[in-house]
Design a protein around this motif. Structure first.
Motif, PDB file in Angstrom:
ATOM      1  N   SER A 224       0.825  -1.213   0.000  1.00  0.00           N
ATOM      2  CA  SER A 224       0.000   0.000   0.000  1.00  0.00           C
ATOM      3  C   SER A 224       0.857   1.261   0.000  1.00  0.00           C
ATOM      4  CB  SER A 224      -0.910   0.036   1.232  1.00  0.00           C
ATOM      5  OG  SER A 224      -1.693  -1.105   1.286  1.00  0.00           O
ATOM      6  N   MET A 225       1.871   1.273   0.854  1.00  0.00           N
ATOM      7  CA  MET A 225       2.749   2.449   0.932  1.00  0.00           C
ATOM      8  C   MET A 225       3.444   2.683  -0.403  1.00  0.00           C
ATOM      9  SD  MET A 225       4.582   1.725   4.567  1.00  0.00           S
ATOM     10  CE  MET A 225       3.618   1.542   6.062  1.00  0.00           C
ATOM     11  N   SER A 226       3.929   1.591  -1.010  1.00  0.00           N
ATOM     12  CA  SER A 226       4.609   1.707  -2.299  1.00  0.00           C
ATOM     13  C   SER A 226       3.658   2.271  -3.347  1.00  0.00           C
ATOM     14  CB  SER A 226       5.104   0.340  -2.771  1.00  0.00           C
ATOM     15  OG  SER A 226       5.919  -0.236  -1.793  1.00  0.00           O
ATOM     16  N   ARG A 227       2.422   1.764  -3.333  1.00  0.00           N
ATOM     17  CA  ARG A 227       1.447   2.198  -4.321  1.00  0.00           C
ATOM     18  C   ARG A 227       1.204   3.700  -4.211  1.00  0.00           C
ATOM     19  NH1 ARG A 227      -2.882  -0.552  -2.685  1.00  0.00           N
ATOM     20  NH2 ARG A 227      -1.852  -2.483  -3.295  1.00  0.00           N
ATOM     21  N   VAL A 228       1.110   4.183  -2.987  1.00  0.00           N
ATOM     22  CA  VAL A 228       0.893   5.609  -2.762  1.00  0.00           C
ATOM     23  C   VAL A 228       2.093   6.409  -3.267  1.00  0.00           C
ATOM     24  CG1 VAL A 228       0.584   7.343  -0.961  1.00  0.00           C
ATOM     25  CG2 VAL A 228      -0.658   5.206  -0.832  1.00  0.00           C
ATOM     26  N   LEU A 229       3.273   5.789  -3.225  1.00  0.00           N
ATOM     27  CA  LEU A 229       4.491   6.450  -3.710  1.00  0.00           C
ATOM     28  C   LEU A 229       4.751   6.106  -5.181  1.00  0.00           C
ATOM     29  CD1 LEU A 229       6.774   5.840  -0.600  1.00  0.00           C
ATOM     30  CD2 LEU A 229       5.792   8.019  -1.315  1.00  0.00           C
TER      31      LEU A 229
ATOM     32  N   GLY B 206      -4.465  -7.190  -2.410  1.00  0.00           N
ATOM     33  CA  GLY B 206      -3.698  -6.008  -2.825  1.00  0.00           C
ATOM     34  C   GLY B 206      -2.214  -6.259  -2.992  1.00  0.00           C
ATOM     35  N   VAL B 207      -1.773  -7.508  -2.724  1.00  0.00           N
ATOM     36  CA  VAL B 207      -0.353  -7.820  -2.880  1.00  0.00           C
ATOM     37  C   VAL B 207      -0.190  -8.718  -4.100  1.00  0.00           C
ATOM     38  CG1 VAL B 207       1.676  -8.866  -1.817  1.00  0.00           C
ATOM     39  CG2 VAL B 207       0.006  -7.690  -0.394  1.00  0.00           C
ATOM     40  N   ARG B 208       0.607  -8.257  -5.052  1.00  0.00           N
ATOM     41  CA  ARG B 208       0.840  -9.099  -6.218  1.00  0.00           C
ATOM     42  C   ARG B 208       1.957 -10.087  -5.934  1.00  0.00           C
ATOM     43  NH1 ARG B 208       1.262  -5.722 -11.542  1.00  0.00           N
ATOM     44  NH2 ARG B 208       2.203  -4.226 -10.134  1.00  0.00           N
ATOM     45  N   THR B 209       1.836 -11.282  -6.499  1.00  0.00           N
ATOM     46  CA  THR B 209       2.845 -12.302  -6.225  1.00  0.00           C
ATOM     47  C   THR B 209       3.347 -12.908  -7.536  1.00  0.00           C
ATOM     48  OG1 THR B 209       1.121 -13.975  -6.043  1.00  0.00           O
ATOM     49  CG2 THR B 209       1.862 -12.966  -3.992  1.00  0.00           C
ATOM     50  N   ALA B 210       4.556 -13.472  -7.460  1.00  0.00           N
ATOM     51  CA  ALA B 210       5.116 -14.199  -8.594  1.00  0.00           C
ATOM     52  C   ALA B 210       5.941 -15.344  -8.017  1.00  0.00           C
ATOM     53  CB  ALA B 210       5.973 -13.283  -9.446  1.00  0.00           C
ATOM     54  N   LEU B 211       6.190 -16.362  -8.860  1.00  0.00           N
ATOM     55  CA  LEU B 211       6.859 -17.558  -8.345  1.00  0.00           C
ATOM     56  C   LEU B 211       8.318 -17.314  -7.984  1.00  0.00           C
ATOM     57  CD1 LEU B 211       5.437 -20.525 -10.440  1.00  0.00           C
ATOM     58  CD2 LEU B 211       4.980 -19.937  -8.056  1.00  0.00           C
ATOM     59  N   ASN B 212       9.000 -16.461  -8.745  1.00  0.00           N
ATOM     60  CA  ASN B 212      10.401 -16.178  -8.422  1.00  0.00           C
ATOM     61  C   ASN B 212      10.762 -14.754  -8.846  1.00  0.00           C
ATOM     62  OD1 ASN B 212      10.877 -16.272 -11.257  1.00  0.00           O
ATOM     63  ND2 ASN B 212      11.094 -18.499 -11.136  1.00  0.00           N
ATOM     64  N   VAL B 213      12.007 -14.366  -8.563  1.00  0.00           N
ATOM     65  CA  VAL B 213      12.443 -12.992  -8.822  1.00  0.00           C
ATOM     66  C   VAL B 213      12.312 -12.654 -10.311  1.00  0.00           C
ATOM     67  CG1 VAL B 213      14.412 -11.409  -8.771  1.00  0.00           C
ATOM     68  CG2 VAL B 213      13.972 -12.895  -6.816  1.00  0.00           C
TER      69      VAL B 213
END
Lengths: 136, 128
Positions: free
Chosen positions: B68-73, B99-106
Protein backbone atom coordinates in the motif's frame (compact mmCIF):
# COMPACT_ATOMS: atom_id res chain seq x y z
CA UNK A 1 -7.82 -37.33 30.57
CA UNK A 2 -4.13 -37.54 31.31
CA UNK A 3 -1.96 -37.59 28.27
CA UNK A 4 1.57 -38.93 28.37
CA UNK A 5 3.91 -35.99 27.98
CA UNK A 6 7.19 -37.11 26.46
CA UNK A 7 8.93 -33.84 27.11
CA UNK A 8 8.04 -30.30 28.03
CA UNK A 9 9.58 -26.86 28.09
CA UNK A 10 8.45 -23.56 29.54
CA UNK A 11 9.26 -20.37 27.65
CA UNK A 12 8.63 -16.77 28.61
CA UNK A 13 6.49 -14.66 26.30
CA UNK A 14 7.75 -11.20 27.18
CA UNK A 15 9.32 -9.85 24.00
CA UNK A 16 9.35 -10.18 20.24
CA UNK A 17 12.54 -12.22 20.56
CA UNK A 18 10.69 -14.67 22.82
CA UNK A 19 8.05 -15.11 20.09
CA UNK A 20 10.81 -15.90 17.59
CA UNK A 21 12.31 -18.39 20.06
CA UNK A 22 8.95 -20.14 20.54
CA UNK A 23 8.58 -20.49 16.76
CA UNK A 24 12.03 -22.10 16.65
CA UNK A 25 11.26 -24.57 19.46
CA UNK A 26 7.93 -25.56 17.92
CA UNK A 27 9.61 -26.05 14.54
CA UNK A 28 12.38 -28.18 16.04
CA UNK A 29 10.03 -30.35 18.09
CA UNK A 30 7.62 -30.96 15.21
CA UNK A 31 10.57 -32.00 13.05
CA UNK A 32 11.54 -34.47 15.79
CA UNK A 33 7.96 -35.75 15.89
CA UNK A 34 8.09 -36.38 12.15
CA UNK A 35 5.40 -33.83 11.17
CA UNK A 36 5.09 -33.09 7.46
CA UNK A 37 6.41 -29.73 6.31
CA UNK A 38 2.87 -28.38 5.90
CA UNK A 39 1.85 -29.53 9.39
CA UNK A 40 5.05 -28.05 10.85
CA UNK A 41 4.29 -24.74 9.17
CA UNK A 42 0.68 -24.74 10.36
CA UNK A 43 1.45 -25.26 14.03
CA UNK A 44 4.45 -22.90 14.00
CA UNK A 45 2.19 -20.23 12.48
CA UNK A 46 -0.56 -20.92 15.03
CA UNK A 47 2.02 -20.69 17.83
CA UNK A 48 3.23 -17.39 16.45
CA UNK A 49 -0.31 -15.95 16.39
CA UNK A 50 -1.13 -16.96 19.94
CA UNK A 51 2.28 -15.94 21.30
CA UNK A 52 1.76 -12.49 19.79
CA UNK A 53 -1.70 -12.27 21.38
CA UNK A 54 -0.21 -13.23 24.75
CA UNK A 55 2.38 -10.50 24.31
CA UNK A 56 0.22 -7.72 22.87
CA UNK A 57 -3.13 -8.29 24.56
CA UNK A 58 -2.19 -10.28 27.65
CA UNK A 59 0.75 -8.08 28.58
CA UNK A 60 3.11 -11.03 28.31
CA UNK A 61 3.00 -14.44 29.92
CA UNK A 62 4.30 -17.93 29.46
CA UNK A 63 4.18 -20.74 26.94
CA UNK A 64 4.34 -24.43 27.78
CA UNK A 65 5.43 -26.63 24.89
CA UNK A 66 4.70 -30.35 25.27
CA UNK A 67 5.51 -33.28 23.07
CA UNK A 68 2.73 -35.89 23.43
CA UNK A 69 2.47 -39.58 22.78
CA UNK A 70 -0.92 -41.22 23.22
CA UNK A 71 -1.51 -44.73 21.99
CA UNK A 72 -0.17 -44.77 18.49
CA UNK A 73 -0.34 -41.06 17.86
CA UNK A 74 2.05 -38.28 18.57
CA UNK A 75 1.44 -34.59 18.77
CA UNK A 76 2.48 -31.25 20.06
CA UNK A 77 0.53 -29.24 22.62
CA UNK A 78 1.01 -25.57 23.37
CA UNK A 79 -0.41 -23.80 26.39
CA UNK A 80 -0.19 -20.01 26.51
CA UNK A 81 -1.10 -18.27 29.74
CA UNK A 82 -1.18 -14.64 30.71
CA UNK A 83 -2.48 -12.59 33.60
CA UNK A 84 -3.77 -9.82 31.38
CA UNK A 85 -7.21 -8.18 31.18
CA UNK A 86 -8.87 -11.31 29.78
CA UNK A 87 -11.25 -11.59 26.85
CA UNK A 88 -14.76 -10.32 27.49
CA UNK A 89 -16.46 -12.04 24.60
CA UNK A 90 -14.61 -15.13 23.38
CA UNK A 91 -17.04 -15.88 20.53
CA UNK A 92 -16.50 -12.39 19.19
CA UNK A 93 -12.72 -12.64 19.63
CA UNK A 94 -12.70 -15.86 17.59
CA UNK A 95 -14.44 -14.19 14.68
CA UNK A 96 -12.24 -13.27 11.75
CA UNK A 97 -11.73 -9.58 11.43
CA UNK A 98 -12.51 -8.74 15.05
CA UNK A 99 -9.66 -6.78 16.56
CA UNK A 100 -9.04 -4.45 19.44
CA UNK A 101 -5.34 -4.10 18.80
CA UNK A 102 -5.17 -2.65 15.29
CA UNK A 103 -4.18 -6.00 13.79
CA UNK A 104 -6.01 -8.03 11.21
CA UNK A 105 -8.10 -9.90 13.74
CA UNK A 106 -7.10 -13.28 12.35
CA UNK A 107 -5.00 -14.50 15.27
CA UNK A 108 -7.41 -16.56 17.37
CA UNK A 109 -9.73 -17.83 14.65
CA UNK A 110 -6.80 -18.51 12.35
CA UNK A 111 -4.87 -20.37 15.03
CA UNK A 112 -7.97 -22.46 15.77
CA UNK A 113 -8.24 -23.46 12.10
CA UNK A 114 -4.56 -24.42 12.07
CA UNK A 115 -4.89 -26.67 15.14
CA UNK A 116 -6.35 -30.15 15.60
CA UNK A 117 -7.73 -29.18 19.02
CA UNK A 118 -8.17 -25.69 20.40
CA UNK A 119 -9.53 -24.33 23.64
CA UNK A 120 -9.59 -20.96 25.28
CA UNK A 121 -10.38 -19.99 28.85
CA UNK A 122 -10.52 -16.43 29.99
CA UNK A 123 -11.71 -14.43 32.96
CA UNK A 124 -12.09 -10.69 32.77
CA UNK A 125 -9.43 -9.07 34.92
CA UNK A 126 -7.64 -12.35 35.61
CA UNK A 127 -6.12 -13.57 32.38
CA UNK A 128 -6.35 -15.95 29.49
CA UNK A 129 -5.22 -19.49 28.77
CA UNK A 130 -5.14 -20.79 25.21
CA UNK A 131 -4.39 -24.46 24.53
CA UNK A 132 -3.74 -25.81 21.06
CA UNK A 133 -2.76 -29.28 19.94
CA UNK A 134 -1.74 -30.57 16.57
CA UNK A 135 -1.63 -34.32 16.05
CA UNK A 136 0.65 -35.91 13.52
CA UNK B 1 20.93 -1.97 14.69
CA UNK B 2 19.91 -5.03 12.70
CA UNK B 3 18.43 -4.19 9.29
CA UNK B 4 17.14 -5.99 6.24
CA UNK B 5 19.23 -4.89 3.23
CA UNK B 6 17.51 -3.25 0.28
CA UNK B 7 19.38 -3.73 -2.99
CA UNK B 8 19.05 -1.63 -6.08
CA UNK B 9 18.70 -3.98 -9.01
CA UNK B 10 18.56 -2.01 -12.23
CA UNK B 11 15.42 0.06 -12.10
CA UNK B 12 13.90 -1.91 -9.23
CA UNK B 13 14.53 -2.43 -5.54
CA UNK B 14 15.03 -5.94 -4.22
CA UNK B 15 14.41 -6.91 -0.62
CA UNK B 16 15.38 -10.43 0.38
CA UNK B 17 13.95 -11.41 3.73
CA UNK B 18 16.11 -14.15 5.17
CA UNK B 19 15.78 -13.80 8.89
CA UNK B 20 12.99 -14.69 11.24
CA UNK B 21 11.51 -11.22 11.52
CA UNK B 22 10.57 -9.67 14.79
CA UNK B 23 8.32 -6.65 14.99
CA UNK B 24 10.95 -3.93 15.20
CA UNK B 25 12.82 -5.27 12.19
CA UNK B 26 9.62 -5.30 10.15
CA UNK B 27 8.83 -1.70 11.04
CA UNK B 28 12.38 -0.59 10.22
CA UNK B 29 12.04 -2.26 6.83
CA UNK B 30 8.86 -0.30 6.08
CA UNK B 31 10.65 2.96 6.91
CA UNK B 32 13.82 2.13 4.99
CA UNK B 33 11.96 0.93 1.94
CA UNK B 34 9.69 3.93 1.59
CA UNK B 35 12.74 6.18 1.88
CA UNK B 36 14.60 4.20 -0.78
CA UNK B 37 11.61 4.32 -3.14
CA UNK B 38 11.58 8.10 -3.00
CA UNK B 39 15.36 8.50 -3.09
CA UNK B 40 15.83 6.18 -6.07
CA UNK B 41 12.60 7.24 -7.80
CA UNK B 42 11.88 3.59 -8.35
CA UNK B 43 8.58 2.31 -9.69
CA UNK B 44 8.98 -1.30 -8.69
CA UNK B 45 9.79 -3.28 -5.55
CA UNK B 46 10.46 -7.01 -5.34
CA UNK B 47 10.18 -8.71 -1.99
CA UNK B 48 11.74 -12.16 -1.98
CA UNK B 49 10.33 -14.33 0.81
CA UNK B 50 11.66 -17.68 -0.44
CA UNK B 51 13.73 -18.07 2.73
CA UNK B 52 10.75 -17.44 5.03
CA UNK B 53 9.42 -20.61 6.64
CA UNK B 54 6.60 -18.83 8.42
CA UNK B 55 4.36 -15.96 7.39
CA UNK B 56 1.98 -15.16 10.20
CA UNK B 57 -0.67 -12.42 10.23
CA UNK B 58 1.90 -9.91 11.46
CA UNK B 59 4.26 -10.48 8.53
CA UNK B 60 1.25 -10.70 6.21
CA UNK B 61 0.07 -7.33 7.42
CA UNK B 62 3.55 -5.91 6.92
CA UNK B 63 3.63 -7.16 3.32
CA UNK B 64 0.21 -5.59 2.73
CA UNK B 65 1.36 -2.32 4.30
CA UNK B 66 4.49 -2.22 2.16
CA UNK B 67 2.41 -2.80 -0.97
CA UNK B 68 0.00 0.00 0.00
CA UNK B 69 2.75 2.45 0.93
CA UNK B 70 4.61 1.71 -2.30
CA UNK B 71 1.45 2.20 -4.32
CA UNK B 72 0.89 5.61 -2.76
CA UNK B 73 4.49 6.45 -3.71
CA UNK B 74 3.82 5.32 -7.30
CA UNK B 75 5.73 2.05 -7.04
CA UNK B 76 4.37 -1.45 -7.62
CA UNK B 77 5.26 -4.30 -5.25
CA UNK B 78 5.56 -7.96 -6.11
CA UNK B 79 6.11 -10.59 -3.43
CA UNK B 80 8.07 -13.50 -4.86
CA UNK B 81 9.15 -17.00 -3.89
CA UNK B 82 6.55 -18.02 -1.33
CA UNK B 83 7.06 -21.61 -0.17
CA UNK B 84 4.11 -23.94 -0.89
CA UNK B 85 3.67 -24.86 2.80
CA UNK B 86 3.52 -21.15 3.64
CA UNK B 87 0.88 -20.55 0.96
CA UNK B 88 -1.30 -23.41 2.28
CA UNK B 89 -0.99 -22.13 5.83
CA UNK B 90 -1.71 -18.51 4.92
CA UNK B 91 -4.97 -19.39 3.23
CA UNK B 92 -6.08 -21.57 6.14
CA UNK B 93 -5.13 -18.77 8.50
CA UNK B 94 -7.54 -16.60 6.53
CA UNK B 95 -4.96 -14.35 4.92
CA UNK B 96 -5.04 -14.12 1.16
CA UNK B 97 -2.84 -11.01 0.94
CA UNK B 98 -5.35 -8.76 -0.82
CA UNK B 99 -3.70 -6.01 -2.82
CA UNK B 100 -0.35 -7.82 -2.88
CA UNK B 101 0.84 -9.10 -6.22
CA UNK B 102 2.85 -12.30 -6.22
CA UNK B 103 5.12 -14.20 -8.59
CA UNK B 104 6.86 -17.56 -8.35
CA UNK B 105 10.40 -16.18 -8.42
CA UNK B 106 12.44 -12.99 -8.82
CA UNK B 107 12.68 -13.38 -12.58
CA UNK B 108 8.91 -13.71 -13.02
CA UNK B 109 8.42 -10.86 -10.58
CA UNK B 110 10.63 -8.59 -12.68
CA UNK B 111 8.70 -9.52 -15.79
CA UNK B 112 5.49 -8.60 -14.00
CA UNK B 113 6.89 -5.25 -12.89
CA UNK B 114 8.23 -4.43 -16.36
CA UNK B 115 4.87 -5.33 -17.82
CA UNK B 116 3.00 -3.08 -15.43
CA UNK B 117 5.43 -0.20 -16.04
CA UNK B 118 4.95 -0.45 -19.78
CA UNK B 119 1.20 -0.70 -19.35
CA UNK B 120 1.00 2.48 -17.30
CA UNK B 121 3.59 4.16 -19.48
CA UNK B 122 5.61 4.80 -16.34
CA UNK B 123 8.75 3.51 -17.99
CA UNK B 124 8.72 6.09 -20.76
CA UNK B 125 7.76 8.83 -18.35
CA UNK B 126 10.69 8.18 -16.08
CA UNK B 127 13.22 7.99 -18.88
CA UNK B 128 11.90 11.08 -20.63
Amino acid sequence: MAMPVVKAERCPVRSGDNVVRIRQIVRQWTVELGFSLVDQTKIVTAASEIARNTLDHGGGGEALVESLSEGGRRGLRLVFTDKGPGIENIDQALKDGFTTGGGLGLGLGGARRLSSEFSIESRTGEGTCVTLTRWK
Amino acid sequence: MERIPILKMGEFLLVTIQVDMHDRLALTLQDDLTEMIVKNRTHGVLIDISALEVVDSFIGRMLGNIASMSRVLDAATVVVGMQPAVAITLVELGLSLPGVRTALNVEKGMELLRGSLTATNGHARRQG
